[in-house]
Structure formats: C-alpha cells, structure tokens
Motif scaffolding. Structure first.
Motif, PDB file in Angstrom:
ATOM      1  N   ASP A  32       0.845  -1.194   0.000  1.00  0.00           N
ATOM      2  CA  ASP A  32       0.000   0.000   0.000  1.00  0.00           C
ATOM      3  C   ASP A  32       0.881   1.245   0.000  1.00  0.00           C
ATOM      4  OD1 ASP A  32      -2.109   1.729   0.093  1.00  0.00           O
ATOM      5  OD2 ASP A  32      -2.705   1.277   2.147  1.00  0.00           O
ATOM      6  N   PRO A  66      -3.622   6.450   3.511  1.00  0.00           N
ATOM      7  CA  PRO A  66      -4.936   7.114   3.494  1.00  0.00           C
ATOM      8  C   PRO A  66      -4.884   8.495   4.133  1.00  0.00           C
ATOM      9  CG  PRO A  66      -4.884   5.472   5.231  1.00  0.00           C
ATOM     10  CD  PRO A  66      -3.595   5.320   4.463  1.00  0.00           C
ATOM     11  N   VAL A  99      -8.791   7.575  -0.932  1.00  0.00           N
ATOM     12  CA  VAL A  99      -9.444   6.314  -0.549  1.00  0.00           C
ATOM     13  C   VAL A  99     -10.615   6.028  -1.485  1.00  0.00           C
ATOM     14  CG1 VAL A  99     -10.738   5.141   1.273  1.00  0.00           C
ATOM     15  CG2 VAL A  99      -8.744   6.536   1.857  1.00  0.00           C
ATOM     16  N   GLY A 102      -8.066   3.996  -3.738  1.00  0.00           N
ATOM     17  CA  GLY A 102      -7.964   2.820  -2.879  1.00  0.00           C
ATOM     18  C   GLY A 102      -6.524   2.472  -2.569  1.00  0.00           C
ATOM     19  N   ARG A 103      -6.305   1.258  -2.113  1.00  0.00           N
ATOM     20  CA  ARG A 103      -4.951   0.802  -1.789  1.00  0.00           C
ATOM     21  C   ARG A 103      -4.162   0.586  -3.075  1.00  0.00           C
ATOM     22  NH1 ARG A 103      -5.071  -4.073   0.045  1.00  0.00           N
ATOM     23  NH2 ARG A 103      -3.025  -4.019   0.979  1.00  0.00           N
ATOM     24  N   ILE A 124     -12.454   5.165   7.190  1.00  0.00           N
ATOM     25  CA  ILE A 124     -12.394   4.427   5.928  1.00  0.00           C
ATOM     26  C   ILE A 124     -13.624   3.536   5.781  1.00  0.00           C
ATOM     27  CG2 ILE A 124     -11.112   2.692   4.635  1.00  0.00           C
ATOM     28  CD1 ILE A 124      -8.557   3.892   5.910  1.00  0.00           C
TER      29      ILE A 124
END
Length: 211
Positions: free
Chosen positions: A111, A115, A121, A125-126, A201
């Motif tokens: 990752d 975040p 996010v 996203g990751r 999240i």
C-alpha cells in the motif's frame, strides 16, 4: 459513445495530461475498451499530440486492426482488462510524484499511498507496488493480474502509476488523485501525519461502496 467520440476523448485527455505536466515527451499511454476491441495510444507517441485517425485499433484478441503500431506497454493494460471486468479504460503515466514514490525503497509494497485524504481512498484505494520489469516486458502481465482483481491502481517499481477506471474520465480523475496523494506523501515525509482512521475508511466504504 461511438468510436469516433472515444478517439476525440483520447485526444482531449491526452492533451490535458501533457499540458499539465503529468507525463513528458513520448511517455505514458492510454487505452479504452470499445465494443469490438480496444483503442490505444500508439508507440512513441506524445499524449499531447495524438492524431485521432492514427490511434491504434485492436481487436478483442489484441491484434492490430488499423492505425499506427500500439504502445509497447500493452501487457499492463490487458492485465487490468483481463482481471477487472469493470475496467473500461487504463491510463499509465510517468507523473513526477507518483514516479518518485515508486523509486523509494521504504514504501510499503502492499500500500504505497497511505490514506491521507478521503478522496484518495474513494477514487484510488490501496495501491500496491509491482516489482520492476523492463518497460514493455510481457513479464509485467502476470504480476499485475495477481493484483488487478482487488486493486484499481498500482505503482510500477521505479517506473510510475497505472490506473484502471470504468471510463476514460474515471481513470484520468483517479490517476490525478493518485498523483496528488503521492505529492502529499512526499511533502509530509518525516512529519507526524494524521491518517484517516479505520472507522473513517469504513464509513467511506458504506457510503461510496469502495472496491
């Protein structure tokens, strides 16, 4: 949107990406899935000066149908199309901060983009890091295929970002958000950064159905 409109959209976004310094020279490439195959930026082309009539047209098997020869980076594009059924477009750039992040040896390979903001996010996203391969090497395809089902974006080690989206607009917006998050990550290195909490999240996931 018909094929001619898609070609014009590729020209529009390619010019925008280039003029804003998100990729330089003949670096970077774009592909869009169409009804009977794919439209792809040609090899060694500058995204700022794409000619709609010379954009590479590929059939569903990836064979050239018309236009100039396609980018040598096709394997990374097809890895996303193969494993991510929702992918309608793929964008790969050499944007400065995301590429810088891809060169750092202490980035979390599972990752790379922490975040920091809700938008990274929501839209990205990751972002895992894919081990280095020579640009254009077919060896990249299985490496991305392992990740593409769960991740819409990756960083190619010492190379730069790749993002898939449901449309070309969505892919461009996401890769821009990735670049901004990478910039923040580098600017904030060594500082006590407040990340979004797992609860925050999870709240984003409930409201925006993240993937």
């Amino acid at each position: 949107m018909n094929e001619q409109q898609v070609r014009q959209e590729m020209v529009k976004w390619g010019r925008s990406i280039f003029e804003r310094g998100l990729t330089a020279g003949s670096s970077g490439n774009i592909s869009v899935k169409v009804e009977d195959g794919y439209l792809v930026s040609p090899t060694n082309s500058c995204l700022g000066f794409l000619d709609p009539g010379r954009i590479s047209k590929l059939d569903g098997a990836g064979q050239l149908v018309s236009g100039d020869a396609p980018t040598k980076e096709l394997p990374l594009h097809f890895a996303f199309y193969e494993k991510r059924p929702t992918a309608g477009a793929v964008v790969h750039l050499h944007s400065t901060y995301a590429t810088a992040l891809s060169c750092l040896s202490d980035v979390d390979p599972s990752d790379a983009i922490r975040p920091i903001t809700p938008y990274v996010v929501m839209r990205v996203g990751r972002v895992p890091v894919v081990p280095y391969t020579r640009p254009g090497s077919p060896e990249i395809r299985p490496l991305i295929e392992k990740l593409a089902g769960e991740h819409a974006a990756v960083l190619l080690e010492n190379h730069g970002p790749v993002v898939a989206g449901a449309s070309l607009d969505a892919a461009v917006f996401a890769i821009e958000e990735l670049e901004e998050a990478a910039k923040l990550s580098i600017l904030l290195r060594g500082m006590p950064v407040r990340m979004l909490s797992p609860a925050a999240i999870a709240d984003l996931d409930r409201h925006f159905k993240l993937k």
